[in-house]
Design a protein around this motif. Structure first.
Motif, mmCIF file in Angstrom:
data_model
loop_
_atom_site.group_PDB
_atom_site.id
_atom_site.type_symbol
_atom_site.label_atom_id
_atom_site.label_comp_id
_atom_site.label_asym_id
_atom_site.label_seq_id
_atom_site.Cartn_x
_atom_site.Cartn_y
_atom_site.Cartn_z
ATOM 1 N N TYR A 1 56.208 -42.160 66.111
ATOM 2 C CA TYR A 1 57.039 -41.805 67.409
ATOM 3 C C TYR A 1 57.132 -40.229 67.334
ATOM 4 O O TYR A 1 57.287 -39.588 68.455
ATOM 5 N N ASP A 2 57.463 -39.553 66.341
ATOM 6 C CA ASP A 2 57.578 -37.991 66.082
ATOM 7 C C ASP A 2 56.381 -37.301 66.657
ATOM 8 O O ASP A 2 56.324 -36.323 67.186
ATOM 9 N N PHE A 3 55.305 -37.811 66.425
ATOM 10 C CA PHE A 3 53.709 -37.465 66.509
ATOM 11 C C PHE A 3 53.696 -37.488 68.126
ATOM 12 O O PHE A 3 53.553 -36.448 68.840
ATOM 13 N N ILE A 4 54.029 -38.854 68.788
ATOM 14 C CA ILE A 4 54.066 -38.652 70.177
ATOM 15 C C ILE A 4 54.886 -37.801 71.015
ATOM 16 O O ILE A 4 54.595 -36.938 72.129
ATOM 17 N N GLN A 5 56.153 -37.741 70.426
ATOM 18 C CA GLN A 5 56.935 -36.657 70.815
ATOM 19 C C GLN A 5 56.583 -35.154 70.790
ATOM 20 O O GLN A 5 56.710 -34.385 71.611
ATOM 21 N N LYS B 1 47.755 -48.440 72.501
ATOM 22 C CA LYS B 1 49.355 -48.609 72.456
ATOM 23 C C LYS B 1 49.735 -48.528 70.897
ATOM 24 O O LYS B 1 50.823 -48.988 70.564
ATOM 25 N N LEU B 2 48.603 -48.186 69.965
ATOM 26 C CA LEU B 2 49.097 -48.293 68.555
ATOM 27 C C LEU B 2 50.342 -47.539 68.032
ATOM 28 O O LEU B 2 51.026 -47.949 67.525
ATOM 29 N N PHE B 3 50.269 -46.045 68.521
ATOM 30 C CA PHE B 3 51.456 -45.297 68.178
ATOM 31 C C PHE B 3 52.563 -45.739 68.546
ATOM 32 O O PHE B 3 53.733 -45.791 68.188
ATOM 33 N N ARG B 4 52.775 -46.281 69.955
ATOM 34 C CA ARG B 4 53.797 -46.907 70.666
ATOM 35 C C ARG B 4 54.388 -48.081 70.058
ATOM 36 O O ARG B 4 55.515 -48.231 70.055
ATOM 37 N N ASN B 5 53.346 -48.924 69.601
ATOM 38 C CA ASN B 5 53.647 -50.275 69.074
ATOM 39 C C ASN B 5 54.253 -50.115 67.572
ATOM 40 O O ASN B 5 55.312 -50.629 67.229
ATOM 41 N N GLU C 1 58.788 -46.327 64.724
ATOM 42 C CA GLU C 1 59.223 -45.506 63.472
ATOM 43 C C GLU C 1 58.498 -46.064 62.357
ATOM 44 O O GLU C 1 58.653 -45.539 61.172
ATOM 45 N N LYS C 2 57.734 -47.330 62.573
ATOM 46 C CA LYS C 2 57.145 -47.813 61.411
ATOM 47 C C LYS C 2 55.833 -47.215 60.787
ATOM 48 O O LYS C 2 54.597 -47.964 61.012
ATOM 49 N N GLY C 3 55.937 -46.025 60.495
ATOM 50 C CA GLY C 3 54.564 -45.347 60.179
ATOM 51 C C GLY C 3 54.783 -44.020 59.556
ATOM 52 O O GLY C 3 55.989 -43.396 59.853
ATOM 53 N N VAL C 4 53.763 -43.411 58.870
ATOM 54 C CA VAL C 4 54.063 -42.093 58.331
ATOM 55 C C VAL C 4 52.753 -41.306 58.424
ATOM 56 O O VAL C 4 51.566 -41.675 58.446
ATOM 57 N N ILE C 5 52.786 -39.993 58.960
ATOM 58 C CA ILE C 5 51.684 -39.308 59.128
ATOM 59 C C ILE C 5 51.918 -37.899 58.482
ATOM 60 O O ILE C 5 52.952 -37.312 58.700
ATOM 61 N N SER C 6 51.093 -37.336 57.662
ATOM 62 C CA SER C 6 51.191 -36.106 56.999
ATOM 63 C C SER C 6 50.792 -34.963 57.895
ATOM 64 O O SER C 6 50.181 -35.325 58.803
ATOM 65 N N TYR C 7 51.044 -33.809 57.481
ATOM 66 C CA TYR C 7 50.780 -32.690 58.122
ATOM 67 C C TYR C 7 49.361 -32.560 58.520
ATOM 68 O O TYR C 7 48.790 -32.185 59.657
#
Length: 384
Positions: free
Chosen positions: A39-43, A83-87, A90-96
């Motif tokens: 969600y953060d990445f999409i934002q 729709k991977l990121f939307r699905n 908040e259930k995921g983590v992405i590093s820098y």
């Protein structure tokens, strides 16, 4: 707590613009390292500011069992979709470093997908394993070390911990021939570093990196929960194509209000976002006068334009050829140059809309200055 928060806020002064944006949108922290959720990445790639009120030094701290629970939601790569990121939300983590990698994907033409895969596939077996992928971490970290601002070493060490999850000595900066000819982008860095003999050293470091880092959504998605799976080109291509489509769908749907089209004015708003154009109102007013009757831009037209934009480098060469002949370019010439350079066919209505937006002097001709410079900003979402 207040003093610690103040120290972390001061780190913003030592961060590059990309690092600052990551820190502003990242909402999760684990063992001192910051992470984005999907969600953060999409934002971060579709909005100017985070929708929720948060500061980079107030990220939620996750425990190991919570992180593992989050990663349990990650589907295997063959179940990926646009729709991977939307699905996942908040259930995921992405590093820098993964954030930088995903940004690279958003600006690359489909022809570049094979190049990207081959850069990771260092042993040439047409498969990418977790160790090969983790070299990305080391390459991007070393590039950032070259860009670090001098100053308080303790603060810089804290920033490295936030972004990479481990401390690094300052004398570990990568030295290469032609130091004054540094690549201009992370994509160029990846391409250049993986083609040099020093890659074997980076590959050896990948074992150390793997043991010191936590799993992320991308690592689990690509290589499975045990990290033993391998990634083939078809799945890699599909992931990159799905990501581009997903971000475009989100931007399109934010203006379409459930309709099949967006207005020409909304299309202009989207194009001019993240550019250095100061007075966008003049472009919008120019378009309103030139296109009095709204016809609308479909998603297929919208997507085709951004596919063309990802091929902007090749198109720029074609445009320069016209400029060298002291010629501006008309709509038919523009459409032909796009197709010859990129293989993308733009609809007559889309081309006409682009001309009405950027043809400020209203001579129905487009110049390099009127278009290319602005679109380079838009392609890189403000981070040229």
């Amino acid at each position: 707590v207040t003093e610690n928060g103040s120290d972390l806020e001061d780190l913003h002064l030592y961060a590059t613009p990309r690092e600052q944006r990551f820190r502003r949108f990242a909402s999760l922290e684990f063992e001192g390292q910051l992470y984005m959720t999907p969600y953060d990445f999409i934002q971060a790639v579709t909005s100017d500011e985070p929708k929720r009120k948060q500061e980079f030094y107030n990220a939620k701290t996750a425990r190991e069992n919570e992180l593992n629970q989050i990663l349990m939601e990650t589907p295997p790569v063959w179940k990926g979709s646009s729709k991977l990121f939307r699905n996942l939300n908040e259930k995921g983590v992405i590093s820098y470093t993964e954030y930088l990698f995903l940004l690279c994907i958003l600006t690359k033409p489909h022809a570049g997908f094979r190049i990207a895969f081959n850069m990771f596939d260092t042993d040439g077996n047409e498969m990418v394993d977790k160790k090969e992928f983790l070299v990305l971490q080391e390459i991007f970290r070393k590039k950032n070390e070259k860009r670090e601002k001098r100053g308080d070493e303790e603060k810089r060490a804290m920033l490295r911990l936030q972004l990479y999850g481990f401390h690094t000595p300052t004398n570990s900066v990568l030295k290469t021939e032609g130091e004054d000819l540094l690549p201009r982008s992370y994509w160029d860095t990846l391409r250049r570093s993986t083609s040099q003999a020093l890659f074997s050293d980076l590959a050896e470091r990948a074992d150390d990196i793997s043991s010191s880092l936590s799993d992320t959504t991308l690592l689990v998605h690509f290589f499975g929960k045990k990290g033993k799976a391998e990634l083939n080109f078809e799945d890699f291509y599909r992931f990159m194509d799905n990501l581009q489509t997903e971000v475009l769908e989100i931007e399109f749907l934010s203006y379409s209000n459930g309709m099949n089209t967006i207005s020409e004015e909304d299309f202009a708003h989207i194009l001019l976002r993240y550019t250095n154009v100061e007075n966008t109102s003049s472009y919008l007013e120019n378009m309103r006068c030139s296109i009095p009757e709204e016809k609308g831009i479909t998603f297929e037209e919208f997507r085709s334009f951004f596919q063309f934009l990802n091929n902007l480098e090749d198109f720029t060469i074609a445009m320069q050829m016209y400029n060298f002949a002291s010629r501006s370019i008309g709509q038919d010439e523009f459409k032909r140059a796009v197709y010859v350079a990129t293989g993308v066919k733009l609809s007559p209505h889309l081309v006409n809309t682009v001309f009405k937006i950027f043809d400020v002097d209203r001579d129905d001709q487009l110049s390099y200055k009127e278009f290319i410079g602005i679109m380079k900003d838009r392609l890189n979402r403000g981070f040229r």
